[in-house]
Design an enzyme around this catalytic site. Sequence first.
Site, mmCIF file in Angstrom:
data_model
loop_
_atom_site.group_PDB
_atom_site.id
_atom_site.type_symbol
_atom_site.label_atom_id
_atom_site.label_comp_id
_atom_site.label_asym_id
_atom_site.label_seq_id
_atom_site.Cartn_x
_atom_site.Cartn_y
_atom_site.Cartn_z
ATOM 1 C CG ASP A 30 -2.028 1.012 1.143
ATOM 2 O OD1 ASP A 30 -3.204 0.591 1.120
ATOM 3 O OD2 ASP A 30 -1.743 2.235 1.096
ATOM 4 C CG ASN A 86 -12.202 -0.606 3.913
ATOM 5 O OD1 ASN A 86 -12.549 -1.053 5.005
ATOM 6 N ND2 ASN A 86 -11.081 0.070 3.749
ATOM 7 C CD GLN A 93 -14.763 -1.043 -2.967
ATOM 8 O OE1 GLN A 93 -15.916 -1.387 -2.676
ATOM 9 N NE2 GLN A 93 -14.058 -1.642 -3.918
ATOM 10 C CG HIS A 99 -8.430 -2.914 -2.253
ATOM 11 N ND1 HIS A 99 -9.375 -2.283 -3.038
ATOM 12 C CD2 HIS A 99 -8.335 -2.188 -1.111
ATOM 13 C CE1 HIS A 99 -9.822 -1.208 -2.402
ATOM 14 N NE2 HIS A 99 -9.218 -1.128 -1.225
ATOM 15 C CG HIS A 101 -6.854 -2.924 3.280
ATOM 16 N ND1 HIS A 101 -6.054 -1.817 3.124
ATOM 17 C CD2 HIS A 101 -8.041 -2.605 2.701
ATOM 18 C CE1 HIS A 101 -6.717 -0.875 2.479
ATOM 19 N NE2 HIS A 101 -7.937 -1.321 2.200
HETATM 20 P P1 AMP Z 1 -9.807 1.415 0.384
HETATM 21 O O1 AMP Z 1 -10.271 2.545 1.261
HETATM 22 O O2 AMP Z 1 -10.015 0.090 1.026
HETATM 23 O O3 AMP Z 1 -10.391 1.493 -1.003
HETATM 24 O O4 AMP Z 1 -8.237 1.585 0.283
HETATM 25 C C1 AMP Z 1 -7.545 1.906 -0.859
HETATM 26 C C2 AMP Z 1 -6.088 1.760 -0.530
HETATM 27 O O5 AMP Z 1 -5.349 1.839 -1.735
HETATM 28 C C3 AMP Z 1 -5.534 2.874 0.391
HETATM 29 O O6 AMP Z 1 -4.984 2.262 1.546
HETATM 30 C C4 AMP Z 1 -4.497 3.555 -0.462
HETATM 31 O O7 AMP Z 1 -3.377 3.978 0.276
HETATM 32 C C5 AMP Z 1 -4.144 2.487 -1.486
HETATM 33 N N1 AMP Z 1 -3.665 2.966 -2.770
HETATM 34 C C6 AMP Z 1 -4.241 3.881 -3.567
HETATM 35 N N2 AMP Z 1 -3.517 4.050 -4.694
HETATM 36 C C7 AMP Z 1 -2.459 3.200 -4.607
HETATM 37 C C8 AMP Z 1 -1.354 2.902 -5.443
HETATM 38 N N3 AMP Z 1 -1.178 3.514 -6.631
HETATM 39 N N4 AMP Z 1 -0.451 1.977 -5.026
HETATM 40 C C9 AMP Z 1 -0.613 1.348 -3.847
HETATM 41 N N5 AMP Z 1 -1.644 1.582 -3.008
HETATM 42 C C10 AMP Z 1 -2.554 2.499 -3.375
#
Ligand code: AMP
Length: 134
Positions: A30, A86, A93, A99, A101
Site C-alpha cells: 500500500d 472495505n 471503499q 482489494h 488489506h
Molecule cells: P480502500 O479505502 O479500502 O479502497 O483503500 C484503498 C487503498 O489503496 C488505500 O490504503 C491507499 O493507500 C491504497 N492505494 C491507492 N492508490 C495506490 C497505489 N497507486 N499503489 C498502492 N496503493 C494504493
Amino acid sequence: MEECIFCKIANSEIPAKIIAESEKSTAFLDVNPLSKGHTLVVPKSHAETVLDLSEEDWCDMNRLVKDVVARIYDRLSPDGFNIGINMHKAGGQAVEHIHIHIIPRWQGDGGGSVHTIVHNPPQESLEEIHAQLS
Ligand code: AMP
Ligand code: ZN
C-alpha cells in the site's frame, strides 16, 4: 477497466511495489501504509466487490493472502494482523477494484480491532435477524 488504478498495477502499466503474484492475483505494498508491510491483494481482472468475482478468482486471492501473511510473519515478525475488505462507500471503499488489506500489527502499536470500526447495534433482536438471514 481503462481508468482503474489497480487494473493498471496488475497489468504493469504503472509502477507498484509488487511483492508476490499468482496466476490470477497480485500483491503489492500500500502506497500509504498503516503499518510496516501493509499490503493489498487484488484480482488481476477487474471486479468492484466480492459479489462481482468468480469463485476461482476469490479462491486465488485468498490463497495469495495466506502466502503473503506467512511471508510477512516470517520476515517482519509482527505480533498480529488485521485482514479485511472495505466494501462500497459506506464500508470505506475508495478504490473500486476489490482489494484485501493485510495490515501487520505490533503489540502496543496503538491501533484497534475490527470491533472499533463502527458502533451501530441493531434495534431488532438477534432472533429477528436470524430469521431474516437463515
Ligand atoms: P480502500 O479505502 O479500502 O479502497 O483503500 C484503498 C487503498 O489503496 C488505500 O490504503 C491507499 O493507500 C491504497 N492505494 C491507492 N492508490 C495506490 C497505489 N497507486 N499503489 C498502492 N496503493 C494504493
Ligand atoms: Zn480494476
